[in-house]
Design an enzyme around this catalytic site. Structure first.
Site, PDB file in Angstrom:
ATOM      1  N   ARG A  64      48.412 100.676  -0.652  1.00 28.83           N
ATOM      2  CA  ARG A  64      48.607 100.262  -2.038  1.00 28.83           C
ATOM      3  C   ARG A  64      48.581 101.302  -2.840  1.00 28.83           C
ATOM      4  NH1 ARG A  64      46.366  96.063   0.565  1.00 28.83           N
ATOM      5  NH2 ARG A  64      44.607  96.807   0.195  1.00 28.83           N
ATOM      6  N   GLU A 101      31.092  99.455   7.438  1.00 30.10           N
ATOM      7  CA  GLU A 101      30.061  98.553   7.756  1.00 30.10           C
ATOM      8  C   GLU A 101      29.855  98.392   9.181  1.00 30.10           C
ATOM      9  OE1 GLU A 101      30.635  94.912   5.689  1.00 30.10           O
ATOM     10  OE2 GLU A 101      28.453  94.251   6.311  1.00 30.10           O
TER      11      GLU A 101
HETATM   12  P1  AMP Z   1      36.584 101.381   0.232  1.00 33.05           P
HETATM   13  O1  AMP Z   1      36.816 102.286   1.235  1.00 33.05           O
HETATM   14  O2  AMP Z   1      35.508 100.557   0.649  1.00 33.05           O
HETATM   15  O3  AMP Z   1      36.220 102.044  -1.116  1.00 33.05           O
HETATM   16  O4  AMP Z   1      37.918 100.393   0.127  1.00 33.05           O
HETATM   17  C1  AMP Z   1      38.949 100.872  -0.496  1.00 33.05           C
HETATM   18  C2  AMP Z   1      40.420 100.592   0.083  1.00 33.05           C
HETATM   19  O5  AMP Z   1      40.347  99.152   0.829  1.00 33.05           O
HETATM   20  C3  AMP Z   1      41.498 100.536  -0.785  1.00 33.05           C
HETATM   21  O6  AMP Z   1      42.422 101.186  -0.247  1.00 33.05           O
HETATM   22  C4  AMP Z   1      41.545  99.021  -0.996  1.00 33.05           C
HETATM   23  O7  AMP Z   1      43.230  98.959  -1.018  1.00 33.05           O
HETATM   24  C5  AMP Z   1      40.976  98.371   0.319  1.00 33.05           C
HETATM   25  N1  AMP Z   1      39.878  97.169  -0.411  1.00 33.05           N
HETATM   26  C6  AMP Z   1      38.529  97.330   0.016  1.00 33.05           C
HETATM   27  N2  AMP Z   1      38.145  96.034  -0.270  1.00 33.05           N
HETATM   28  C7  AMP Z   1      39.238  95.195  -0.737  1.00 33.05           C
HETATM   29  C8  AMP Z   1      39.312  94.116  -1.610  1.00 33.05           C
HETATM   30  N3  AMP Z   1      38.136  93.495  -1.886  1.00 33.05           N
HETATM   31  N4  AMP Z   1      40.238  93.758  -1.811  1.00 33.05           N
HETATM   32  C9  AMP Z   1      41.523  94.329  -1.745  1.00 33.05           C
HETATM   33  N5  AMP Z   1      41.578  95.587  -1.244  1.00 33.05           N
HETATM   34  C10 AMP Z   1      40.288  96.148  -0.698  1.00 33.05           C
END
Ligand code: AMP
Length: 176
Positions: A64, A101
């Site tokens: 996205r 996780e």
């Molecule tokens: P992180 O690496 O945990 O910061 O996760 C970020 C990536 O995962 C981004 O590219 C988001 O598109 C996706 N992502 C993580 N959690 C969510 C969520 N609750 N809703 C939508 N997309 C998420």
């Protein structure tokens, strides 16, 4: 933000419980993308923020981040660089693995995507734990480029993802 409030954006983001797995509340941004006024407003604000860093390249994160990052790159007349999940890029890549996780994930970028000393702004739709964007920061640094800022449409601030971005200035439009 041109006649669009943060509350309007928050209201348009759809919560989808238990997607893609139980316990996750997925923030669905497709209602923003499909609304020309909302999508334009988000891109305008991200582009205004990105301009301050005078970037040579916008790096967008799979998948996205491509939607927002490419639009910002077009507005700023910058190059656009995709950071992708492992195995998707066709040419030689740098890769960076990070902890999830459960297990690990790996992001990749083409080795010739960014020249040393180029200024980079990262763009993604959402900052959660910061693992994905932290990996993108490492990949840019491997090329010798500098990440001047990281921009996200949404921040899940209770997860403190900013802490994994190694001091890169972070800007977000909507926080939960
Ligand atoms: P992180 O690496 O945990 O910061 O996760 C970020 C990536 O995962 C981004 O590219 C988001 O598109 C996706 N992502 C993580 N959690 C969510 C969520 N609750 N809703 C939508 N997309 C998420």
């Amino acid at each position: 933000m041109s006649r669009i409030s943060v509350a309007q954006l928050q209201a348009a983001i759809r919560d989808v419980p238990d997607f893609p797995k139980p316990g996750i509340i997925f923030k669905d941004i497709t209602p923003i993308l499909s609304d020309p006024k909302l999508f334009t407003a988000v891109i305008d604000v991200l582009a205004e923020e990105a301009t301050k860093s005078r970037p040579d390249k916008i790096v967008g994160i799979d998948a996205r981040g491509f939607l927002f990052g490419a639009a910002v790159a077009y507005k700023l007349k910058c190059g656009f660089i995709p950071v992708r999940k492992r195995g998707k890029l066709p040419y030689k890549t740098f890769s960076f693995a990070y902890e999830l996780e459960y297990g690990t994930a790996e992001m990749e970028m083409h080795v010739d995507a960014i020249s040393p000393s180029e200024r980079v702004v990262l763009v993604d739709d959402l900052l959660a734990t910061g693992g994905t964007s932290g990996a993108a920061v490492h990949l840019v640094q491997q090329t010798g480029g500098t990440v001047e800022a990281a921009l996200f449409f949404i921040e899940l601030s209770f997860l403190n993802g900013r802490a994994r971005l190694g001091g890169v200035p972070v800007h977000t439009l909507v926080r939960f």
